[in-house]
Structure formats: C-alpha cells, structure tokens
Design a protein around this motif. Structure first.
Motif, mmCIF file in Angstrom:
data_model
loop_
_atom_site.group_PDB
_atom_site.id
_atom_site.type_symbol
_atom_site.label_atom_id
_atom_site.label_comp_id
_atom_site.label_asym_id
_atom_site.label_seq_id
_atom_site.Cartn_x
_atom_site.Cartn_y
_atom_site.Cartn_z
ATOM 1 N N GLU A 181 4.459 11.712 7.170
ATOM 2 C CA GLU A 181 3.540 11.563 6.035
ATOM 3 C C GLU A 181 4.168 12.088 4.737
ATOM 4 O O GLU A 181 3.825 11.643 3.645
ATOM 5 N N ASP A 215 0.485 11.294 13.627
ATOM 6 C CA ASP A 215 -0.721 11.586 12.859
ATOM 7 C C ASP A 215 -0.856 13.098 12.710
ATOM 8 O O ASP A 215 -1.076 13.806 13.698
ATOM 9 N N ARG A 216 -0.737 13.596 11.502
ATOM 10 C CA ARG A 216 -0.738 15.053 11.295
ATOM 11 C C ARG A 216 -2.035 15.699 11.792
ATOM 12 O O ARG A 216 -2.043 16.861 12.181
ATOM 13 N N LYS A 217 -3.142 14.954 11.771
ATOM 14 C CA LYS A 217 -4.427 15.513 12.200
ATOM 15 C C LYS A 217 -4.452 15.819 13.691
ATOM 16 O O LYS A 217 -5.289 16.589 14.158
ATOM 17 N N ARG A 270 -3.522 20.563 0.778
ATOM 18 C CA ARG A 270 -2.544 19.465 0.735
ATOM 19 C C ARG A 270 -2.080 19.240 -0.692
ATOM 20 O O ARG A 270 -2.757 19.581 -1.649
ATOM 21 N N ALA A 295 8.490 15.436 8.184
ATOM 22 C CA ALA A 295 7.276 14.819 8.731
ATOM 23 C C ALA A 295 7.077 13.435 8.122
ATOM 24 O O ALA A 295 7.336 13.238 6.929
ATOM 25 N N ARG A 333 -1.830 17.068 15.311
ATOM 26 C CA ARG A 333 -0.889 18.150 15.621
ATOM 27 C C ARG A 333 -1.656 19.466 15.753
ATOM 28 O O ARG A 333 -2.641 19.678 15.043
ATOM 29 N N TYR A 357 5.401 19.671 12.225
ATOM 30 C CA TYR A 357 6.259 18.593 12.721
ATOM 31 C C TYR A 357 7.687 19.104 12.908
ATOM 32 O O TYR A 357 8.297 18.908 13.971
ATOM 33 N N CYS A 417 3.424 18.586 18.531
ATOM 34 C CA CYS A 417 3.722 18.889 17.127
ATOM 35 C C CYS A 417 4.296 17.683 16.378
ATOM 36 O O CYS A 417 4.132 17.575 15.159
ATOM 37 N N GLN A 426 0.881 21.076 8.094
ATOM 38 C CA GLN A 426 1.255 20.207 9.216
ATOM 39 C C GLN A 426 2.636 19.577 9.024
ATOM 40 O O GLN A 426 3.232 19.095 9.984
ATOM 41 N N SER A 427 3.143 19.597 7.788
ATOM 42 C CA SER A 427 4.529 19.163 7.563
ATOM 43 C C SER A 427 5.474 20.106 8.299
ATOM 44 O O SER A 427 6.435 19.673 8.948
#
Length: 332
Positions: free
Chosen positions: A215, A298-300, A199, A213, A302, A229, A294, A225-226
């Motif tokens: 976040e 919450d990215r966690k 990150r 995304a 995805r 999304y 996706c 994870q960006s």
C-alpha cells in the motif's frame, strides 16, 4: 531533599551531545577507509575511538541520500534522541557543522559554507543481522534466532506506542551487541506521528525493495502496518535463514513469500531443525505463521505489534493450540 544518586545518570545527562567536526575527524583517523564498518544509501559508518578508549559508530550522511541530508539528519536526531530502550540503538552524539571551502560553482571557484552531518551511535560488536544471517558460514542456533525476533518485536512495540514508524526495517538495519541482543537502527526514513494520526500519504516513496509494504509502494500510504509488513519479512528470514532477494527492478517480495508458504510445512520445519524439542518446534511454527500474517497484502488483515508480542510470549493460547499456517495469509 537528600541526593542519594550523585553518580546516577539522568535522562538529560544521557541525551546526545553536539560534537565538534574536528573531534569526530580525529576519532575516525580523518574518516579513513580502514575505519569503515558499513555503507548504505544514507551514508558511510566509521568506527570511532573516544579519548577514554570507548568505541563508537560514526555515520557520515551522504549528499545523495534518498532524502535530503538535512531532513534525514533531523529525522534521526529528533526521532530517537531521547529513546531509551534495550532494543533501540542509542544515539550518543551528533554534528551538523559548516566550514568554509573553495568549491566549483557554474564554472567559477567560490568560497562557500559546506555542511557535514554526522550521527554517533553506541558501537555494536556483532554488526548487522544481515551479516550474521547471510554472510560467511552462519549456523545460528534457534534459541538465538528466537531471541532476536522477540527483541526486534519488543523494540517495534516501543516505537509504535510513541508512535514512530521506522519505514526501513530490514536485516541491515538490525544491529547485534556482544550478547546477540538486537537493536533497531537507522531512522533516516522514520516518521513521528501525532497521537491522533494513524495514516499518512506521500508521493515520495523511498525504502528498500523487497521490504516495502504494497500500500506504500503503490499508493503512498503510510501507517504502523507498513512496518508490520517489513517485520514479517524480517521474522521469516530470521526463522528460515533464507534471504529475501527480489529480482532486479522488482520491488515486491511476492515470489519469496509464496516460496516460504509452499515449502515451510511442518515436515520441512522438522527436517530443518532436527534437534529441537516439541516446544521449540512450536516456536518455529509460530514465527512462520506470524511472518506470513504480517505480509498479508491487505494491511487491515495484518496483526498489530501488540498481538505479535503476545503470540511470541505464548499468551495467545488458542492460536498456539490450533496452530495452522492458513492459506488466507498467502499474500504479498
């Protein structure tokens, strides 16, 4: 050692070439308007013709791009120079050349070195996914849509294993060849992470409204994870044929996501794709499910790109057998 492959290309021989500015001017008829095949925040793309008749795409970077032109150029060249993958657009040349010009500076004319930055790519005849999905009378068959979705995911899997984060996945940045094979393009915002880095944070949030995304948009957090999304929105748009169009000055895709979640029920899928067999309808449902997972806020929560590719290949038996578009994915 015998050389059995005199004509075989090596990685070194296929690496992009530093091309002269005059050569690229000539190949695009002096960057004529008739040669323009696309424009975006990072510059204008022209159709160029090589001496051997081969067509290339020449991107001339804009001075007022979201990132400084030098950084956008470095991003693209360094991050995709040696990438060889069927679903990544191939960089075939570049140019960063200064020429002396008379320019106006603080009310006085001076002679200065003015640099042009250009990137040359393989030319993809069908243009962007945006054009093929939403412009004109698009009636793309499901098997073509599914092939495009799987190709984009395979390209992103390749990038994330490096790891490179694209940071600007959207239909305009997916190009299609004559066989409708998708290729991820435009790496101007991309980030190359160290192997231990997962990150990063930034205060300079740039990207395309509706695909950023949350976040990253609100906290400047960057991770693989960006991209997931943005990929979710790409999958949803390709599956449904509906365009993610955030309202003016509205960076979120929440309204679009809620609409898809509400409307794309099993019955609606069957009515929109009345000629598909049972397996094909299942593919549509899987793509809607993956897309909504996706875009979880919450990215966690995805899925990873590995999990997505497995689902698309039908290797997650339990998920396929018990397919439900769960309310837990109703986020965005």
């Amino acid at each position: 050692m015998a050389n059995n492959g005199e004509n075989k290309q090596t990685v070194l021989s296929t690496l992009p070439k530093d091309l002269p500015l005059d050569f690229l001017r000539s190949s695009t008829d002096q960057f004529s308007k008739e040669r323009i095949i696309g424009t975006g925040a990072f510059g204008t793309v022209y159709r160029g013709t090589m001496p051997d008749g081969q067509t290339i795409a020449v991107k001339k970077l804009a001075e007022n791009a979201p990132l400084p032109r030098d950084r956008a150029f470095t991003n693209e060249v360094q991050n995709i120079m040696a990438l060889q993958h069927d679903n990544i657009v191939k960089l075939v040349g570049y140019c960063h050349e200064g020429q002396k010009k008379v320019v106006l500076n603080n009310g006085r004319y001076i002679v200065a070195d003015v640099y042009e930055s250009l990137l040359c790519y393989e030319y993809l005849a069908k243009g962007s996914l945006q054009k093929n999905l939403f412009e004109g009378h698009s009636n793309m068959a499901w098997h073509t849509r599914f092939k495009i979705i799987k190709g984009i995911c395979n390209g992103l899997l390749f990038l994330h294993r490096i790891p490179i984060i694209h940071m600007d996945l959207k239909p305009e940045n997916i190009l299609l060849d004559h066989n409708m094979m998708p290729k991820i393009a435009d790496f101007g915002l991309s980030r190359l992470f160290g192997q231990e880095q997962t990150r990063a944070n930034t205060q300079n949030v740039v990207g395309s409204y509706g695909y950023i995304a949350p976040e990253y948009l609100y906290r400047g957090e960057i991770s693989t994870q960006s991209d997931i999304y943005s990929l979710g929105l790409l999958i949803i748009e390709t599956t449904t044929g509906e365009k993610n169009q955030p309202k003016q000055n509205e960076p979120s895709a929440r309204e679009f996501i809620e609409k898809v979640h509400k409307n794309w029920t099993d019955g609606h899928i069957t009515s929109m794709y009345p000629h598909l067999n049972k397996n094909e309808l299942q593919e549509v449902k899987v793509c809607i499910q993956i897309g909504l997972e996706c875009v979880n806020i919450d990215r966690k929560n995805r899925p990873s790109i590995e999990t997505i590719v497995e689902k698309l290949d039908g290797r997650c038996a339990n998920d396929m057998a018990n397919l439900q578009i769960s309310t837990s994915s109703r986020r965005g």
